[in-house]
Design an enzyme around this catalytic site. Structure first.
Site, PDB file in Angstrom:
ATOM      1  N   TYR A 292       0.821  -1.221   0.000  1.00  0.00           N
ATOM      2  CA  TYR A 292       0.000   0.000   0.000  1.00  0.00           C
ATOM      3  C   TYR A 292       0.852   1.268   0.000  1.00  0.00           C
ATOM      4  O   TYR A 292       0.444   2.283  -0.573  1.00  0.00           O
ATOM      5  CB  TYR A 292      -1.012  -0.009   1.155  1.00  0.00           C
ATOM      6  CG  TYR A 292      -2.195  -0.872   0.788  1.00  0.00           C
ATOM      7  CD1 TYR A 292      -3.154  -0.417  -0.120  1.00  0.00           C
ATOM      8  CD2 TYR A 292      -2.315  -2.172   1.258  1.00  0.00           C
ATOM      9  CE1 TYR A 292      -4.204  -1.218  -0.514  1.00  0.00           C
ATOM     10  CE2 TYR A 292      -3.369  -2.987   0.867  1.00  0.00           C
ATOM     11  CZ  TYR A 292      -4.305  -2.500  -0.025  1.00  0.00           C
ATOM     12  OH  TYR A 292      -5.337  -3.308  -0.429  1.00  0.00           O
TER      13      TYR A 292
ATOM     14  N   CYS B 139      -0.177   6.753  15.013  1.00  0.00           N
ATOM     15  CA  CYS B 139      -1.300   7.712  14.985  1.00  0.00           C
ATOM     16  C   CYS B 139      -1.022   8.946  15.840  1.00  0.00           C
ATOM     17  O   CYS B 139      -0.116   8.955  16.668  1.00  0.00           O
ATOM     18  CB  CYS B 139      -2.560   7.034  15.495  1.00  0.00           C
ATOM     19  SG  CYS B 139      -2.548   6.770  17.280  1.00  0.00           S
TER      20      CYS B 139
ATOM     21  N   HIS C  25     -14.609   1.964  -0.803  1.00  0.00           N
ATOM     22  CA  HIS C  25     -13.546   1.024  -0.439  1.00  0.00           C
ATOM     23  C   HIS C  25     -12.372   1.713   0.251  1.00  0.00           C
ATOM     24  O   HIS C  25     -11.274   1.167   0.298  1.00  0.00           O
ATOM     25  CB  HIS C  25     -13.065   0.270  -1.677  1.00  0.00           C
ATOM     26  CG  HIS C  25     -14.087  -0.685  -2.214  1.00  0.00           C
ATOM     27  ND1 HIS C  25     -14.042  -1.219  -3.481  1.00  0.00           N
ATOM     28  CD2 HIS C  25     -15.205  -1.217  -1.641  1.00  0.00           C
ATOM     29  CE1 HIS C  25     -15.082  -2.025  -3.673  1.00  0.00           C
ATOM     30  NE2 HIS C  25     -15.803  -2.039  -2.577  1.00  0.00           N
TER      31      HIS C  25
ATOM     32  N   ASN D  57     -12.703   3.232  -6.189  1.00  0.00           N
ATOM     33  CA  ASN D  57     -11.275   3.531  -6.256  1.00  0.00           C
ATOM     34  C   ASN D  57     -10.774   4.132  -4.962  1.00  0.00           C
ATOM     35  O   ASN D  57     -11.480   4.877  -4.284  1.00  0.00           O
ATOM     36  CB  ASN D  57     -10.980   4.475  -7.420  1.00  0.00           C
ATOM     37  CG  ASN D  57     -11.220   3.789  -8.749  1.00  0.00           C
ATOM     38  OD1 ASN D  57     -11.377   2.576  -8.784  1.00  0.00           O
ATOM     39  ND2 ASN D  57     -11.245   4.556  -9.812  1.00  0.00           N
TER      40      ASN D  57
HETATM   41  P1  NAD Z   1     -11.479  -4.134 -12.086  1.00  0.00           P
HETATM   42  O1  NAD Z   1     -10.006  -3.954 -12.235  1.00  0.00           O
HETATM   43  O2  NAD Z   1     -11.997  -5.432 -11.604  1.00  0.00           O
HETATM   44  O3  NAD Z   1     -12.159  -3.813 -13.511  1.00  0.00           O
HETATM   45  C1  NAD Z   1     -11.770  -2.688 -14.247  1.00  0.00           C
HETATM   46  C2  NAD Z   1     -12.632  -2.629 -15.481  1.00  0.00           C
HETATM   47  O4  NAD Z   1     -12.277  -1.437 -16.171  1.00  0.00           O
HETATM   48  C3  NAD Z   1     -12.418  -3.787 -16.450  1.00  0.00           C
HETATM   49  O5  NAD Z   1     -13.673  -4.301 -16.877  1.00  0.00           O
HETATM   50  C4  NAD Z   1     -11.674  -3.143 -17.633  1.00  0.00           C
HETATM   51  O6  NAD Z   1     -12.029  -3.692 -18.884  1.00  0.00           O
HETATM   52  C5  NAD Z   1     -12.147  -1.714 -17.540  1.00  0.00           C
HETATM   53  N1  NAD Z   1     -11.201  -0.748 -18.113  1.00  0.00           N
HETATM   54  C6  NAD Z   1      -9.849  -0.830 -18.210  1.00  0.00           C
HETATM   55  N2  NAD Z   1      -9.356   0.275 -18.781  1.00  0.00           N
HETATM   56  C7  NAD Z   1     -10.417   1.081 -19.042  1.00  0.00           C
HETATM   57  C8  NAD Z   1     -10.563   2.364 -19.640  1.00  0.00           C
HETATM   58  N3  NAD Z   1      -9.506   3.058 -20.073  1.00  0.00           N
HETATM   59  N4  NAD Z   1     -11.804   2.883 -19.760  1.00  0.00           N
HETATM   60  C9  NAD Z   1     -12.900   2.191 -19.315  1.00  0.00           C
HETATM   61  N5  NAD Z   1     -12.825   0.965 -18.764  1.00  0.00           N
HETATM   62  C10 NAD Z   1     -11.598   0.430 -18.604  1.00  0.00           C
HETATM   63  O7  NAD Z   1     -11.981  -2.928 -11.194  1.00  0.00           O
HETATM   64  P2  NAD Z   1     -13.201  -2.754 -10.190  1.00  0.00           P
HETATM   65  O8  NAD Z   1     -14.429  -3.313 -10.778  1.00  0.00           O
HETATM   66  O9  NAD Z   1     -13.145  -1.335  -9.756  1.00  0.00           O
HETATM   67  O10 NAD Z   1     -12.808  -3.647  -8.925  1.00  0.00           O
HETATM   68  C11 NAD Z   1     -11.502  -3.523  -8.442  1.00  0.00           C
HETATM   69  C12 NAD Z   1     -11.288  -3.326  -6.972  1.00  0.00           C
HETATM   70  O11 NAD Z   1      -9.893  -2.992  -6.792  1.00  0.00           O
HETATM   71  C13 NAD Z   1     -12.027  -2.163  -6.385  1.00  0.00           C
HETATM   72  O12 NAD Z   1     -12.502  -2.626  -5.189  1.00  0.00           O
HETATM   73  C14 NAD Z   1     -10.985  -1.065  -6.117  1.00  0.00           C
HETATM   74  O13 NAD Z   1     -11.098  -0.595  -4.792  1.00  0.00           O
HETATM   75  C15 NAD Z   1      -9.633  -1.732  -6.218  1.00  0.00           C
HETATM   76  N6  NAD Z   1      -8.665  -0.989  -7.083  1.00  0.00           N
HETATM   77  C16 NAD Z   1      -8.637   0.376  -7.093  1.00  0.00           C
HETATM   78  C17 NAD Z   1      -7.771   1.054  -7.945  1.00  0.00           C
HETATM   79  C18 NAD Z   1      -7.754   2.557  -7.921  1.00  0.00           C
HETATM   80  O14 NAD Z   1      -8.067   3.160  -6.889  1.00  0.00           O
HETATM   81  N7  NAD Z   1      -7.430   3.228  -9.026  1.00  0.00           N
HETATM   82  C19 NAD Z   1      -6.923   0.354  -8.798  1.00  0.00           C
HETATM   83  C20 NAD Z   1      -6.964  -1.051  -8.752  1.00  0.00           C
HETATM   84  C21 NAD Z   1      -7.850  -1.705  -7.891  1.00  0.00           C
END
Ligand code: NAD
Length: 237
Positions: free
Chosen positions: A55, A137, A107, A90
């Site tokens: 993280y 903390c 999340h 996110n």
């Molecule tokens: P996921 O990674 O499971 O799915 C991402 C989706 O986005 C996929 O279907 C993919 O095809 C699509 N995608 C990829 N690039 C894209 C683009 N340029 N435009 C539109 N769509 C696009 O993500 P999720 O469903 O959010 O689940 C993931 C979990 O992981 C969440 O709980 C989240 O908290 C965490 N996570 C967060 C981040 C972040 O904060 N940026 C990054 C990775 C994972």
């Protein structure tokens, strides 16, 4: 769109064009790790140093990435619609940097850390907070170790009451960049649909729950959203 109640749910895909990797890449791993090893309470118990470093890498990455046109388009939508709610899965802060003023982080967030003792969160993103060393903390008389302020698999997402209230009452439910694999977020489209909302998807591919959507835009969010938001609100971005 302007006079409708609009709820948007975003996932990792909305930040992909900013250079933040999505959750499960083709190899099924998140940033080269098995999810069970870095994103569960059990992993934190078993190997806190590994989880902490994972993280801290994500937190350090925040300083290197920028919002993209998809985040900016959603901020524009918020400013043009009378009743608007943005829910994100996110943990990055790119919606805020794109101009969104009120974001529900179901999340958790990378910017903050949570005291293991009191459960209180603090924004901790200074240079000394971003090293491999654990952070203590400011809230307890005997400073306690802090954990990532993230909802791990097996934990209950935040703000669920507020989220269900918004989704049950909306006219339009829009999902951007989510694979539809992670629950309860993936089930919100069914809740919206059951309550009569129009459901719209913007995603790079058809997700597993694609059949739940009335309208689908397949492609990159950063390319699609600015155009459709402009069409919806009738003014250029
Ligand atoms: P996921 O990674 O499971 O799915 C991402 C989706 O986005 C996929 O279907 C993919 O095809 C699509 N995608 C990829 N690039 C894209 C683009 N340029 N435009 C539109 N769509 C696009 O993500 P999720 O469903 O959010 O689940 C993931 C979990 O992981 C969440 O709980 C989240 O908290 C965490 N996570 C967060 C981040 C972040 O904060 N940026 C990054 C990775 C994972």
């Amino acid at each position: 769109m302007r006079d409708k109640k609009v709820v948007v749910l975003t996932g990792a895909g909305v930040s992909a064009e900013s250079g933040v990797r999505t959750f499960r890449d083709n190899d099924g791993l998140w940033e080269d790790h098995r999810v069970e090893d870095v994103a569960t309470p059990e992993a934190w118990q078993k190997d806190p140093i590994l989880v902490w470093r994972f993280y801290q890498a994500r937190r350090n990455q925040l300083l290197e990435v920028d919002e993209n046109p998809a985040h900016i388009a959603l901020a524009k939508l918020e400013s043009e619609v009378n009743d608007f709610t943005l829910i994100t899965q996110n943990v990055d802060d790119l919606h805020e940097r794109g101009g969104s003023s009120s974001v529900i982080h179901m999340h958790g967030q990378l910017r903050t850390l949570r005291c293991e003792n009191s459960g209180q969160s603090e924004e901790r993103l200074s240079k000394e907070d971003l090293s491999d060393e654990f952070v203590l903390c400011n809230c307890c008389s005997e400073p306690s170790r802090m954990r990532p302020d993230i909802v791990w698999f097996g934990e209950i997402p935040m703000f669920m009451e507020e989220i269900y209230a918004a989704v049950e009452n909306c006219d339009v439910f829009i999902v951007v960049g989510s694979s539809g694999h992670v629950y309860p977020a993936a089930g919100l489209v069914q809740v919206a649909k059951a309550n009569g909302a129009e459901t719209i998807l913007v995603n790079y591919e058809v997700p597993v729950n694609g059949y739940e959507f009335d309208e689908m835009y397949i492609g990159k969010a950063g390319e699609i959203l600015p155009n459709i938001v402009e069409k919806w609100v009738g003014t250029p971005l």
